[in-house]
Design an enzyme around this catalytic site. Structure first.
Site, PDB file in Angstrom:
ATOM      1  N   CYS A   1      -3.831  -1.030  -1.970  1.00 35.86           N
ATOM      2  CA  CYS A   1      -4.146   0.374  -2.248  1.00 35.86           C
ATOM      3  C   CYS A   1      -5.130   0.491  -3.423  1.00 35.86           C
ATOM      4  CB  CYS A   1      -2.841   1.083  -2.597  1.00 35.86           C
ATOM      5  SG  CYS A   1      -3.020   2.815  -2.956  1.00 35.86           S
ATOM      6  N   ASN A   2      -6.236   1.170  -3.195  1.00 38.57           N
ATOM      7  CA  ASN A   2      -7.218   1.349  -4.276  1.00 38.57           C
ATOM      8  C   ASN A   2      -6.651   2.191  -5.410  1.00 38.57           C
ATOM      9  OD1 ASN A   2     -10.421   0.680  -3.505  1.00 38.57           O
ATOM     10  ND2 ASN A   2      -8.988   0.670  -1.810  1.00 38.57           N
ATOM     11  N   THR A   3      -5.874   3.224  -5.066  1.00 39.39           N
ATOM     12  CA  THR A   3      -5.319   4.097  -6.105  1.00 39.39           C
ATOM     13  C   THR A   3      -4.348   3.305  -6.984  1.00 39.39           C
ATOM     14  OG1 THR A   3      -5.479   5.931  -4.542  1.00 39.39           O
ATOM     15  CG2 THR A   3      -4.169   6.301  -6.519  1.00 39.39           C
TER      16      THR A   3
ATOM     17  N   CYS B   1     -11.270   3.048  -0.876  1.00 36.86           N
ATOM     18  CA  CYS B   1      -9.992   3.550  -0.348  1.00 36.86           C
ATOM     19  C   CYS B   1      -9.688   2.758   0.918  1.00 36.86           C
ATOM     20  CB  CYS B   1     -10.116   5.040  -0.036  1.00 36.86           C
ATOM     21  SG  CYS B   1      -8.651   5.744   0.746  1.00 36.86           S
ATOM     22  N   THR B   2      -8.413   2.456   1.106  1.00 39.10           N
ATOM     23  CA  THR B   2      -7.997   1.627   2.251  1.00 39.10           C
ATOM     24  C   THR B   2      -8.523   2.128   3.602  1.00 39.10           C
ATOM     25  OG1 THR B   2      -5.968   2.939   2.149  1.00 39.10           O
ATOM     26  CG2 THR B   2      -5.861   0.684   1.301  1.00 39.10           C
ATOM     27  N   HIS B   3      -8.643   3.445   3.736  1.00 41.63           N
ATOM     28  CA  HIS B   3      -8.982   4.005   5.047  1.00 41.63           C
ATOM     29  C   HIS B   3     -10.479   3.977   5.365  1.00 41.63           C
ATOM     30  CE1 HIS B   3      -4.979   5.480   4.340  1.00 41.63           C
ATOM     31  NE2 HIS B   3      -4.925   6.146   5.474  1.00 41.63           N
TER      32      HIS B   3
ATOM     33  N   TYR C   1      -0.482   8.317  -2.464  1.00 43.83           N
ATOM     34  CA  TYR C   1      -0.532   7.999  -3.881  1.00 43.83           C
ATOM     35  C   TYR C   1      -1.770   8.673  -4.524  1.00 43.83           C
ATOM     36  CZ  TYR C   1       2.912   4.087  -3.691  1.00 43.83           C
ATOM     37  OH  TYR C   1       4.031   3.306  -3.567  1.00 43.83           O
TER      38      TYR C   1
ATOM     39  N   GLU D   1      -6.273   9.108   9.691  1.00 50.83           N
ATOM     40  CA  GLU D   1      -4.917   8.944  10.253  1.00 50.83           C
ATOM     41  C   GLU D   1      -4.736   9.779  11.517  1.00 50.83           C
ATOM     42  OE1 GLU D   1      -1.728   8.989   7.437  1.00 50.83           O
ATOM     43  OE2 GLU D   1      -2.648   7.379   6.280  1.00 50.83           O
TER      44      GLU D   1
ATOM     45  N   ASP E   1       0.867  -1.183   0.000  1.00 48.35           N
ATOM     46  CA  ASP E   1       0.000   0.000   0.000  1.00 48.35           C
ATOM     47  C   ASP E   1       0.900   1.228   0.000  1.00 48.35           C
ATOM     48  OD1 ASP E   1      -2.496   1.489   0.335  1.00 48.35           O
ATOM     49  OD2 ASP E   1      -1.752   1.952   2.327  1.00 48.35           O
ATOM     50  N   SER E   2       0.288   2.378  -0.239  1.00 45.10           N
ATOM     51  CA  SER E   2       1.034   3.633  -0.204  1.00 45.10           C
ATOM     52  C   SER E   2       1.481   3.983   1.212  1.00 45.10           C
ATOM     53  CB  SER E   2       0.145   4.750  -0.736  1.00 45.10           C
ATOM     54  OG  SER E   2      -1.062   4.780   0.001  1.00 45.10           O
TER      55      SER E   2
HETATM   56  N1  DGL Z   1      -4.084   3.785   0.051  1.00 43.26           N
HETATM   57  C1  DGL Z   1      -4.733   4.834  -0.715  1.00 43.26           C
HETATM   58  C2  DGL Z   1      -5.947   4.243  -1.429  1.00 43.26           C
HETATM   59  O1  DGL Z   1      -6.500   3.236  -1.036  1.00 43.26           O
HETATM   60  C3  DGL Z   1      -5.118   6.013   0.143  1.00 43.26           C
HETATM   61  C4  DGL Z   1      -3.948   6.818   0.663  1.00 43.26           C
HETATM   62  C5  DGL Z   1      -3.149   7.499  -0.432  1.00 43.26           C
HETATM   63  O2  DGL Z   1      -3.681   8.409  -1.101  1.00 43.26           O
HETATM   64  O3  DGL Z   1      -2.015   7.120  -0.622  1.00 43.26           O
HETATM   65  O4  DGL Z   1      -6.364   4.782  -2.419  1.00 43.26           O
END
Ligand code: DGL
Length: 256
Positions: free
Chosen positions: A69-71, A179-181, A38, A147, A6-7
């Site tokens: 990571c979704n991105t 998104c992961t969060h 990311y 976060e 993940d990012s």
């Molecule tokens: N992990 C990213 C996602 O799931 C979110 C955090 C980022 O922007 O890096 O898209």
């Protein structure tokens, strides 16, 4: 060994899900938190960063990759699948499939700007069910709020409302938490969109398809190894991660 990247710290929601669905499975986690987020970056950069992440995990012995990571899944998922000769599980395909199975007619998608602008979820959904209506909303303020642990604050609820109320008015019946969060905000998101809206958690779906693959190929990686790497281990990764996972993390430095 399963390699997950993940990012940053967000992909630990996928680790949590891995532990729930496949307890004892061995994994290496890489959080590229020196280069996070990311979510606002261009496709070229995401493809380069994601390749670095995959190569690090392969170097550590990963035989299967999970793009938490979704991105990265949206902007580099297909690229990684073509570039590397090992199974790559990204979150978009299984989450879109799950949404298309339960949706009545209108799917909402929330995520980073990168994920939303890529329309990766929209393309997959329309490939599966062309008649579906799709409404998307980038929610760039949610990652920092999560976060900072500001879940129950009035400001978080206000921001959630401003992102989600338009989707509610449009009448989405299913919402992808892209998104992961966002799974950490599930309860609040459900309240804002209404109890009847079905929430799709990509972390849950990607681990479900990983589990099916491991079963079909008779692999289980079941010796319980858990290794955590970050590109900036001296940041807040460990502190946040230990709260999310409710366990101590022995964090090592990754040099990509
Ligand atoms: N992990 C990213 C996602 O799931 C979110 C955090 C980022 O922007 O890096 O898209």
């Amino acid at each position: 060994m399963i390699g997950i990247f993940d990012s940053g710290v967000g992909g630990l929601t996928v680790v949590k899900e891995l532990r729930r669905q496949l307890p004892g499975a061995s994994f290496i986690y890489l959080g590229d938190n020196a280069r996070t987020p990311y979510g606002n970056r261009s496709q070229d950069i995401i493809q380069k960063y994601s390749s670095d992440d995959v190569e690090f995990l392969i170097g550590k012995g990963a035989k299967v990759i999970v793009v938490a990571c979704n991105t990265a899944s949206a902007l580099a998922g297909e690229y990684l699948k073509q570039k590397y000769d090992l199974p790559i599980f990204e979150v978009i395909t299984p989450a879109a499939a799950a949404a298309s199975q339960v949706a009545i007619g209108h799917v909402g998608v929330i995520g980073t700007r990168g994920t939303i602008n890529s329309n990766a979820y929209g393309r997959q959904l329309q490939g599966l069910r062309p008649e579906l209506l799709i409404s998307s909303q980038a929610c760039p303020l949610l990652v920092p709020l999560v976060e900072e642990n500001l879940f129950n604050r009035a400001e978080t609820k206000m921001i959630l409302r401003s992102y989600l109320h338009p989707l509610k008015l449009k009448g989405v019946d299913t919402l992808i938490l892209g998104c992961t969060h966002y799974p950490l905000l599930k309860k609040h998101i459900q309240i804002k969109v209404g109890g009847q809206v079905k929430l799709i958690d990509p972390a849950e779906e990607v681990i479900k398809s990983l589990g099916e693959y491991l079963l079909a190929t008779k692999q289980n990686f079941g010796d319980g190894v858990a290794e955590f790497y970050a590109t900036d281990p001296d940041s807040r990764f460990k502190e946040i991660g230990e709260v999310w996972l409710q366990e101590e993390i022995d964090l090592q430095r990754a040099t990509l």
